[in-house]
Design a protein around this motif. Structure first.
Motif: not given
Length: 846
Positions: A665-670, A698-704, A718-730
């Motif tokens: 993810f190489a976003n220039d806007a959120i 959510l796995t093997d992700l790259t946030f620039n 805003g956040a890069w990852i926003r969660s109201y739910g059940f996640i696994n980030l690894t």
């Protein structure tokens, strides 16, 4: 094993009456000469005289080698729990005046009585003190109204009253004499190796009485001879246990009963060197058994002599029957339909063979077949089972075999005891496997072309909680919509042969597992090996072996993750595979979506479990729009696939179990992500999504994050990852956060029950630059006010685990407040472990 010709002739001569003095076994060779052991001379008075359990335990604790502890015949020794005898002492009855009561000849005496929950343990560790003639002795004591349970510790446990570990070096036996066991009111388990006396070592048992043994529980004595100590410490010059002058009696005659006076050797050890017992039975009486001795577990046999090396002399069989010197060959029944098959199983005894005829009507619309004993269910060539088939193999059916049967036109439904041992399956196997003996399935043929089956993650044609060996069988035409052919639930040690320290897992050899057609995105498995939710827990692994099997129409053979089109989902990564063949018919390379609109179109067309791959290269433009995931698909990037611009991913209701992986993810806007009421400003917006065991992965992700340099590029913080739910980030990385901007890398809100289901953030990299006064965090859990996480139910009960991550450059490590001035950035901004359900183990802060 050879019969003594002379002994056989004597037995024939005695066949008109009760069997007496029949020795079917060769006399021991000179190398098997028994070494006499003489106990310490019995004094008139004990070293210590006890009347209660507490006094007994204290006396044992202070006793020295050679001491005698007298147990008062008027004392109270009820519910003693575990009594450990790890030194060479004697327990013996004493009268009310403290005089030792030793049996002399045929005289009888009063006895001290153990009752209730009692375990006398002679542990393996005592082998260093119990040798060179230093013996434990238990003499002239009674056992009544016993409640049996696990006895012993470590590897040397059993369900027993007296548990003897691996002691016996120097041919020094444990001495048991003049004991009385009255099983009239015993409460005892029914496992194949449960016993009143269980021994892994050398034991000499004499002049004792075992009466009123229930026909529901299996052994009076169980001799586990896996260690050389059971042979006196020597395999070359064995001195086995001896049993002299005892009476073993069932409560009543039952010619179909499974109860043994003694199981001599472990059945699963048969054929292995140095696992035999070399025991001797002399001048014992066996009452209400039909047969004296057998090398198989025949019904109503007193002695189950697994290795066939037991020596018998002058033993007496009393049963009021005509001569029954040897068990007959087990009969075969031939039921013609399901009702007759059920009746045949009910009437069968352990070891019986029931034959299913070719062309007979085994339509299972009539209900469940329950196997509760070690029978053999064998089909003639062409034997067929159809309908709503359920073969339920219960825990007690150790040694069951099912072979040479075809299953077609099956409707899968609940099979087994719905109290906890059921599954959606055709064959449901319980916790069978103690003593490394399980269920054997051989030459079975499953044709799934017309199966009707559910699609749950643990539904399977064969579901096993125990030990199962499957060989030379065919599993064909498995649907891509239903998930498993085999499902191995290894939550019980039975699946590892009854031992966690010395496991023997299930074995699968020379089978064929085939999907109906190749499906590179399918979720179907030849086998799920282990329960995914048990990963990380001890003693839940399977230790299976797959050898020389063929897997057809799968893309890959084995994986430790639930990858699409992989034959074996090896949850714990401990499966051994060799000589297996993967036969697949790959389709053409999938067409990759060129833009966000095509990604959404592919998701709409996909079924749950499908994989949608994002391309890498200039022709793929994922820089504008919202990707909406509303089902459990996998969104996977080719190496280098990148989402940029203001593109975001909105994960909505219906997507529990979805996966997003291998994307940069190489976003220039959120921007605001989504069109529903739960749309939020984020690059990945997880709405109130998640089910038990089905987080968003959510796995093997790259946030620039470096392309965002101004607060104007971030809508509403805003956040890069926003969660109201059940996640696994690894296994993901975030580089490099700007402390001069107010936005979080990961923001979790716990106002929904989905947000409290156990979110995991593990093994990721987070970094920040600068030391500005903006409130920001790598991971923020809960909502804040005035620079502090709120002290409220939602924030205190988020149930989030943040573990094994690396944080670089943050001013604060783990805080619930960043204050209102100065540097205000935190690695973990959340309610602390001490004040919440959150956990933060194993993180690194640089």
């Amino acid at each position: 094993m050879k019969k003594s010709t002379l002994a056989s002739l004597i037995c024939i001569a005695l066949s008109a009456g009760a069997l007496s003095g029949c020795d079917f076994y060769d006399e021991p060779s000179t190398s098997e000469t028994i070494t006499d052991t003489t106990p310490e001379p019995t004094p008139d008075e004990p070293t210590a005289f006890v009347s209660t359990t507490a006094e007994l335990i204290a006396a044992i604790d202070t006793a020295e080698t050679g001491d005698f502890i007298g147990l008062s015949t008027t004392g109270d020794f009820s519910n003693t729990g575990t009594i450990i005898l790890d030194k060479a002492i004697t327990l013996i009855s004493a009268d009310a005046l403290g005089n030792i009561l030793e049996v002399d000849g045929d005289t009888t005496t009063d006895q001290a009585v153990f009752t209730g929950a009692v375990c006398i343990d002679i542990p393996t560790e005592a082998v260093e003190t119990l040798n060179d003639g230093n013996q434990v002795r238990i003499s002239n004591i009674a056992f009544e109204n016993i409640i049996m349970d696990s006895c012993g510790s470590g590897e040397s446990t059993s369900n027993s009253i007296i548990n003897i570990g691996k002691v016996g070096k120097g041919k020094t036996a444990v001495l048991l004499d003049n004991l009385t066991f009255d099983g009239t009111s015993f409460t005892e388990p029914t496992g194949s190796s449960d016993a009143w006396v269980y021994s892994r070592g050398l034991v000499d048992l004499s002049d004792s009485t075992f009466t009123n043994k229930s026909e529901n529980a299996q052994s009076i004595l169980y001799l586990n001879c896996g260690s050389s100590t059971s042979r006196g410490g020597s395999n070359d010059d064995p001195r086995g246990s001896t049993f002299t002058g005892n009476t073993f009696s069932l409560a009543g005659l039952n010619s179909a009963g499974v109860v043994k006076a003694a199981t001599i050797g472990v059945p699963s050890n048969l054929g292995q060197d140095n696992k035999n017992c070399a025991t001797t039975f002399t001048d014992n009486t066996f009452e209400n058994f039909t047969y004296l001795i057998s090398e198989t577990s025949d019904p109503s046999t007193a002695l189950y002599d697994v290795f066939g090396d037991t020596v018998l002399t002058d033993n007496t069989l009393v049963n009021d029957l005509d001569d029954t010197t040897t068990p007959p060959v087990t009969g075969t029944t031939d039921p013609k339909n399901v009702d007759e098959l059920n009746a045949a199983i009910l009437a069968a005894t352990a070891g019986s063979t029931i034959t299913l005829g070719a062309g007979d009507d085994y339509d299972f619309s009539a209900g469940t077949i329950t196997i509760d004993k070690a029978i053999k269910l064998v089909g003639e060539d062409g034997a067929l089972i159809t309908g709503t088939a359920c073969i339920d193999v219960l825990d007690a059916a150790v040694g069951t075999e099912i072979s040479n049967i075809t299953f077609t036109e099956i409707t899968l439904d609940v099979c087994g005891d719905t109290s906890g041992s059921s599954s959606n399956s055709i064959i449901n196997i319980g916790k069978v496997g103690k003593d490394k003996l399980g269920v054997t399935l051989d030459k079975l043929n499953f044709d799934g072309a017309e199966f009707i089956e559910p699609t749950g993650s643990s539904d399977a044609w064969i579901y096993s909680r125990g030990l199962v060996d499957i060989s030379d069988s065919i599993f064909a035409n498995k649907s891509a919509d239903a998930q498993n052919i085999l499902y191995l639930n290894c939550g019980s040690s039975a699946s590892r042969g009854g031992s966690n320290s010395d496991p023997r897992g299930s074995i699968f050899s020379n089978n064929t597992f085939a999907l109906a057609e190749f499906n590179a995105s399918g979720m179907t498995k030849a086998a799920t090996i282990g329960v995914p939710s048990n990963l990380g827990q001890e003693d839940k692994n399977c230790a299976t072996t797959f050898t020389a099997n063929t897997f057809t129409n799968f893309s890959a053979l084995i994986s430790t993750t639930e990858d699409n089109s992989t034959a074996l989902y090896d949850v714990f990564g401990d499966t051994t595979e060799s000589e297996n063949i993967l036969e697949s018919t790959p389709t053409e390379e999938p067409v990759l979506p060129l833009n966000v609109a095509e990604i959404n179109a592919a998701i709409v067309a996909a079924e749950s479990g499908a994989t949608i791959t994002l391309g890498a290269g200039d022709q793929y433009d994922y820089s504008s729009g919202v990707i909406t995931i509303d089902k459990a698909i996998k969104l996977v990037g080719q190496e280098g696939a990148t989402i940029s611009g203001n593109t975001c991913i909105d994960v909505v209701d219906g997507a529990a179990g979805a996966e997003i992986s291998n994307i940069t993810f190489a976003n220039d806007a959120i921007a605001l992500c989504g069109t529903t009421d739960d749309a939020k400003e984020a690059v990945i917006n997880i709405q109130k999504v998640g089910e038990d065991e089905m987080p968003i992965i959510l796995t093997d992700l790259t946030f620039n994050t470096t392309l965002i340099t101004s607060q104007d590029q971030i809508e509403n913080k805003g956040a890069w990852i926003r969660s109201y739910g059940f996640i696994n980030l690894t296994n993901s990385s975030f580089t490099t956060q700007d402390s001069g901007l107010q936005n979080d890398l990961v923001k979790l809100t716990c106002s929904s029950s989905k947000g409290k289901m156990g979110t995991l953030i593990d093994g990721n990299l987070f970094s920040i630059a600068g030391a500005d006064a903006k409130e920001t965090a790598a991971i923020k859990i809960g909502d804040s006010s005035s620079g502090a996480i709120k002290d409220a139910d939602n924030e205190n009960n988020c149930n989030v685990t943040v573990s094994n991550n690396t944080f670089t450059g943050y001013t604060f490590d783990i805080v619930n407040s960043v204050g209102s001035s100065g540097a205000r950035d935190a690695a973990i901004f959340a309610r602390l472990e001490s004040e919440s359900t959150n956990q933060f183990p194993g993180n690194t802060f640089n």
